[in-house]
Design a protein around this motif. Structure first.
Motif, PDB file in Angstrom:
ATOM      1  N   CYS A   1       0.858  -1.179   0.000  1.00  0.00           N
ATOM      2  CA  CYS A   1       0.000   0.000   0.000  1.00  0.00           C
ATOM      3  C   CYS A   1       0.899   1.235   0.000  1.00  0.00           C
ATOM      4  CB  CYS A   1      -0.904   0.013   1.229  1.00  0.00           C
ATOM      5  SG  CYS A   1      -1.967  -1.446   1.376  1.00  0.00           S
ATOM      6  N   GLN A   2       0.837   1.982  -1.072  1.00  0.00           N
ATOM      7  CA  GLN A   2       1.717   3.136  -1.237  1.00  0.00           C
ATOM      8  C   GLN A   2       0.928   4.285  -1.849  1.00  0.00           C
ATOM      9  OE1 GLN A   2       5.951   2.628  -2.628  1.00  0.00           O
ATOM     10  NE2 GLN A   2       5.184   3.741  -4.403  1.00  0.00           N
ATOM     11  N   TYR A   3       0.736   5.322  -1.062  1.00  0.00           N
ATOM     12  CA  TYR A   3      -0.022   6.480  -1.530  1.00  0.00           C
ATOM     13  C   TYR A   3       0.669   7.079  -2.753  1.00  0.00           C
ATOM     14  CZ  TYR A   3      -2.704  10.840  -1.304  1.00  0.00           C
ATOM     15  OH  TYR A   3      -3.533  11.901  -1.596  1.00  0.00           O
ATOM     16  N   SER A   4      -0.080   7.237  -3.817  1.00  0.00           N
ATOM     17  CA  SER A   4       0.483   7.739  -5.067  1.00  0.00           C
ATOM     18  C   SER A   4       0.437   9.259  -5.119  1.00  0.00           C
ATOM     19  CB  SER A   4      -0.293   7.165  -6.258  1.00  0.00           C
ATOM     20  OG  SER A   4       0.106   7.774  -7.470  1.00  0.00           O
ATOM     21  N   SER A   5       1.559   9.856  -5.502  1.00  0.00           N
ATOM     22  CA  SER A   5       1.588  11.311  -5.677  1.00  0.00           C
ATOM     23  C   SER A   5       0.605  11.739  -6.769  1.00  0.00           C
ATOM     24  CB  SER A   5       3.002  11.771  -6.026  1.00  0.00           C
ATOM     25  OG  SER A   5       3.436  11.165  -7.236  1.00  0.00           O
ATOM     26  N   ARG A   6       0.331  10.838  -7.679  1.00  0.00           N
ATOM     27  CA  ARG A   6      -0.620  11.139  -8.756  1.00  0.00           C
ATOM     28  C   ARG A   6      -2.055  11.212  -8.238  1.00  0.00           C
ATOM     29  NH1 ARG A   6       3.464   8.008 -10.571  1.00  0.00           N
ATOM     30  NH2 ARG A   6       4.536   8.626 -12.495  1.00  0.00           N
ATOM     31  N   TYR A   7      -2.279  10.628  -7.057  1.00  0.00           N
ATOM     32  CA  TYR A   7      -3.620  10.711  -6.461  1.00  0.00           C
ATOM     33  C   TYR A   7      -3.921  12.133  -5.999  1.00  0.00           C
ATOM     34  CZ  TYR A   7      -7.749   9.370  -3.763  1.00  0.00           C
ATOM     35  OH  TYR A   7      -9.030   9.254  -3.272  1.00  0.00           O
ATOM     36  N   ASP A   8      -2.895  12.871  -5.601  1.00  0.00           N
ATOM     37  CA  ASP A   8      -3.094  14.278  -5.261  1.00  0.00           C
ATOM     38  C   ASP A   8      -3.648  15.044  -6.460  1.00  0.00           C
ATOM     39  OD1 ASP A   8      -2.194  14.013  -2.642  1.00  0.00           O
ATOM     40  OD2 ASP A   8      -0.111  14.434  -3.173  1.00  0.00           O
ATOM     41  N   GLU A   9      -3.071  14.764  -7.633  1.00  0.00           N
ATOM     42  CA  GLU A   9      -3.567  15.394  -8.859  1.00  0.00           C
ATOM     43  C   GLU A   9      -4.984  14.919  -9.172  1.00  0.00           C
ATOM     44  OE1 GLU A   9      -2.163  17.809 -10.817  1.00  0.00           O
ATOM     45  OE2 GLU A   9      -0.821  17.934  -9.085  1.00  0.00           O
ATOM     46  N   TYR A  10      -5.231  13.642  -8.943  1.00  0.00           N
ATOM     47  CA  TYR A  10      -6.561  13.074  -9.174  1.00  0.00           C
ATOM     48  C   TYR A  10      -7.611  13.827  -8.348  1.00  0.00           C
ATOM     49  CZ  TYR A  10     -10.341   9.611  -9.294  1.00  0.00           C
ATOM     50  OH  TYR A  10     -11.555   8.987  -9.457  1.00  0.00           O
ATOM     51  N   LEU A  11      -7.294  14.095  -7.083  1.00  0.00           N
ATOM     52  CA  LEU A  11      -8.229  14.786  -6.196  1.00  0.00           C
ATOM     53  C   LEU A  11      -8.476  16.230  -6.629  1.00  0.00           C
ATOM     54  CD1 LEU A  11      -6.975  13.428  -2.743  1.00  0.00           C
ATOM     55  CD2 LEU A  11      -9.037  12.742  -3.996  1.00  0.00           C
ATOM     56  N   LYS A  12      -7.522  16.767  -7.402  1.00  0.00           N
ATOM     57  CA  LYS A  12      -7.691  18.121  -7.938  1.00  0.00           C
ATOM     58  C   LYS A  12      -8.472  18.118  -9.252  1.00  0.00           C
ATOM     59  CE  LYS A  12      -3.195  19.582  -6.084  1.00  0.00           C
ATOM     60  NZ  LYS A  12      -1.816  19.967  -6.460  1.00  0.00           N
ATOM     61  N   GLY A  13      -8.799  16.910  -9.738  1.00  0.00           N
ATOM     62  CA  GLY A  13      -9.531  16.805 -10.992  1.00  0.00           C
ATOM     63  C   GLY A  13      -8.663  16.549 -12.197  1.00  0.00           C
ATOM     64  N   ASN A  14      -7.362  16.404 -11.985  1.00  0.00           N
ATOM     65  CA  ASN A  14      -6.423  16.121 -13.077  1.00  0.00           C
ATOM     66  C   ASN A  14      -6.103  14.629 -13.065  1.00  0.00           C
ATOM     67  OD1 ASN A  14      -4.517  16.268 -15.111  1.00  0.00           O
ATOM     68  ND2 ASN A  14      -2.887  16.979 -13.756  1.00  0.00           N
ATOM     69  N   ILE A  15      -6.757  13.869 -13.931  1.00  0.00           N
ATOM     70  CA  ILE A  15      -6.602  12.417 -13.933  1.00  0.00           C
ATOM     71  C   ILE A  15      -5.436  12.025 -14.836  1.00  0.00           C
ATOM     72  CG2 ILE A  15      -7.731  10.204 -14.394  1.00  0.00           C
ATOM     73  CD1 ILE A  15     -10.408  11.646 -13.953  1.00  0.00           C
ATOM     74  N   LEU A  16      -4.351  11.583 -14.216  1.00  0.00           N
ATOM     75  CA  LEU A  16      -3.164  11.167 -14.955  1.00  0.00           C
ATOM     76  C   LEU A  16      -3.282   9.700 -15.357  1.00  0.00           C
ATOM     77  CD1 LEU A  16      -0.517  12.985 -12.715  1.00  0.00           C
ATOM     78  CD2 LEU A  16      -1.533  13.777 -14.860  1.00  0.00           C
ATOM     79  N   ASN A  17      -2.340   9.234 -16.181  1.00  0.00           N
ATOM     80  CA  ASN A  17      -2.416   7.882 -16.746  1.00  0.00           C
ATOM     81  C   ASN A  17      -2.560   6.777 -15.706  1.00  0.00           C
ATOM     82  OD1 ASN A  17      -2.098   9.149 -19.180  1.00  0.00           O
ATOM     83  ND2 ASN A  17      -0.044   8.366 -19.598  1.00  0.00           N
ATOM     84  N   ALA A  18      -1.961   6.964 -14.526  1.00  0.00           N
ATOM     85  CA  ALA A  18      -1.992   5.928 -13.486  1.00  0.00           C
ATOM     86  C   ALA A  18      -3.403   5.590 -13.031  1.00  0.00           C
ATOM     87  CB  ALA A  18      -1.162   6.367 -12.287  1.00  0.00           C
ATOM     88  N   PHE A  19      -4.342   6.496 -13.282  1.00  0.00           N
ATOM     89  CA  PHE A  19      -5.719   6.291 -12.841  1.00  0.00           C
ATOM     90  C   PHE A  19      -6.701   6.239 -14.012  1.00  0.00           C
ATOM     91  CE2 PHE A  19      -3.657   7.935  -9.017  1.00  0.00           C
ATOM     92  CZ  PHE A  19      -4.103   7.014  -8.070  1.00  0.00           C
ATOM     93  N   LYS A  20      -6.195   5.875 -15.203  1.00  0.00           N
ATOM     94  CA  LYS A  20      -7.042   5.801 -16.392  1.00  0.00           C
ATOM     95  C   LYS A  20      -7.241   4.346 -16.828  1.00  0.00           C
ATOM     96  CE  LYS A  20      -6.003  10.340 -18.389  1.00  0.00           C
ATOM     97  NZ  LYS A  20      -5.476  11.061 -19.576  1.00  0.00           N
ATOM     98  N   PRO A  21      -8.502   3.892 -16.962  1.00  0.00           N
ATOM     99  CA  PRO A  21      -8.758   2.502 -17.366  1.00  0.00           C
ATOM    100  C   PRO A  21      -8.280   2.181 -18.780  1.00  0.00           C
ATOM    101  CG  PRO A  21     -10.796   3.776 -17.312  1.00  0.00           C
ATOM    102  CD  PRO A  21      -9.747   4.633 -16.692  1.00  0.00           C
ATOM    103  N   GLU A  22      -8.204   3.182 -19.656  1.00  0.00           N
ATOM    104  CA  GLU A  22      -7.771   2.910 -21.026  1.00  0.00           C
ATOM    105  C   GLU A  22      -6.324   2.450 -21.092  1.00  0.00           C
ATOM    106  OE1 GLU A  22      -8.234   7.542 -20.925  1.00  0.00           O
ATOM    107  OE2 GLU A  22      -9.060   5.803 -19.865  1.00  0.00           O
ATOM    108  N   PHE A  23      -5.563   2.675 -20.024  1.00  0.00           N
ATOM    109  CA  PHE A  23      -4.186   2.197 -19.966  1.00  0.00           C
ATOM    110  C   PHE A  23      -4.056   0.934 -19.105  1.00  0.00           C
ATOM    111  CE2 PHE A  23      -3.474   6.795 -20.886  1.00  0.00           C
ATOM    112  CZ  PHE A  23      -2.869   6.619 -22.128  1.00  0.00           C
ATOM    113  N   SER A  24      -5.200   0.339 -18.746  1.00  0.00           N
ATOM    114  CA  SER A  24      -5.225  -0.890 -17.928  1.00  0.00           C
ATOM    115  C   SER A  24      -4.460  -0.695 -16.624  1.00  0.00           C
ATOM    116  CB  SER A  24      -4.650  -2.075 -18.719  1.00  0.00           C
ATOM    117  OG  SER A  24      -5.344  -2.269 -19.928  1.00  0.00           O
ATOM    118  N   ASN A  25      -4.759   0.399 -15.944  1.00  0.00           N
ATOM    119  CA  ASN A  25      -4.047   0.774 -14.732  1.00  0.00           C
ATOM    120  C   ASN A  25      -4.894   0.600 -13.478  1.00  0.00           C
ATOM    121  OD1 ASN A  25      -1.446   1.411 -15.573  1.00  0.00           O
ATOM    122  ND2 ASN A  25      -1.991   3.487 -16.178  1.00  0.00           N
ATOM    123  N   GLY A  26      -4.346   1.032 -12.356  1.00  0.00           N
ATOM    124  CA  GLY A  26      -5.029   0.943 -11.077  1.00  0.00           C
ATOM    125  C   GLY A  26      -4.184   0.210 -10.050  1.00  0.00           C
TER     126      GLY A  26
END
Length: 328
Positions: A150-175
């Protein structure tokens, strides 16, 4: 000397290059990037003589024998199959593909072309993972495997701001499952094989990927508990519980410290010296296999990669996590 090409110009690629340049028979000769500017910048930084922006030309190049793929997960299968059809050996970053159907196609292509395909799961090739395997018999009948990443992703901070980066996009088979959960599942499969039952749960974010999850896997005489997250941290160790003792190791993604804690109170340190950058061992294994004419690793093997992906497919089915690649 094995001449490598690289797909992907991110931090994980840079880590691999740093590790691999400590191996005598590694040569980095080419990089592929979608843009000339990014590719040339990366080539200049690491003294790579050839830069390609066309994947077909890259695959057909006589300047490379093997390719390390570190592109988004959804592109792994398509790129690996093209490369192997041009006779290139492929070291593919984990997870190997989006689903087991793609994994099967990839290994069928490798077999048809007589080339090596190996998943770049670094932890299972380290000396300390070998120490775990070698000493497993000391703890008696194994009853439980526990692993947490379990490792909090720095990209999740961006996600919470409404900026969805590749790490949180299903089209890249991520998550979380594909990025971190795989580190917990692959060593389990290498040690204990395919489970009899799988029960998964997970939190699906609004973007369509999972932020965290847990899996209970049942075997004939034992169970396994796996937890993973990209939206919180955990500091628990990984453990294998036996009737005579417990093997405790600090990190499932790269075990650096391993010990046996016996039921009677004794502690045996079984840690082995190993490189700080564990990617060294996956490249070393990959080069050794090519040089000796093998088309499959005995550790990061077809069956282990396929079983791991099949487990993740089942978990995704249970929690309702679907990727565009599943519909292709």
């Amino acid at each position: 000397m094995i001449r490598f090409g690289i797909i992907g110009t991110n931090w994980i690629t840079e880590d691999l290059i740093k590790a691999a340049r400590g191996i005598e028979d590694f040569a980095l000769t080419a990089v592929y990037s979608r843009t000339e500017a990014a590719g040339q910048q990366f080539a200049n930084k690491y003294d790579i003589p050839h830069c390609f922006t066309d994947l077909e030309t890259f695959a057909n190049s006589q300047e490379l024998d093997a390719v390390y793929i570190a592109s988004p997960n959804s592109l792994h299968a398509e790129q690996a199959i093209l490369l192997m059809n041009h006779g290139k050996h492929v070291l593919c970053e984990k997870p190997m593909a989006s689903n087991v159907r793609e994994v099967d196609r990839m290994f069928e292509t490798a077999k048809r072309n007589g080339v090596l395909l190996m998943e770049a799961m670094k932890s299972t090739l380290t000396p300390n993972f070998q120490a775990i395997k070698d000493n497993l018999h000391k703890i008696g009948t194994v009853r439980r495997y526990f692993a947490s990443y379990c490792q909090y992703s720095s990209r999740y901070d961006e996600y919470l701001k409404g900026n969805i980066l590749n790490a949180f996009k299903p089209e890249f088979s991520n998550g979380a499952l594909m990025d971190l959960g795989v580190y917990c599942i692959y060593p389990l499969v290498v040690l204990f094989g395919q489970p009899e039952q799988i029960q998964g749960s997970g939190l699906i974010l609004e973007s369509g990927v999972d932020g965290q999850g847990s899996i209970l896997l049942n075997y004939k005489e034992m169970d396994a508990v796996v937890q993973y997250s990209k939206i919180s941290d955990s500091y628990t160790s990984a453990e294998i519980h036996g009737e005579k003792g417990t093997i405790v190791f600090d990190k499932i993604s790269r075990p650096d410290k391993v010990e046996i804690r016996y039921r009677g109170g004794g502690i045996e340190e079984i840690t082995k010296p190993q490189m700080d950058n564990a990617m060294y061992y996956e490249v070393q294994e990959f080069i050794h296999l090519i040089q000796n004419g093998f088309t499959e690793s005995s550790v990061n093997s077809r069956i282990n990669s396929r079983t791991t992906m099949a487990i993740m497919d089942e978990v995704r089915k249970q929690i309702g996590l679907v990727y565009p690649a599943d519909r292709a």
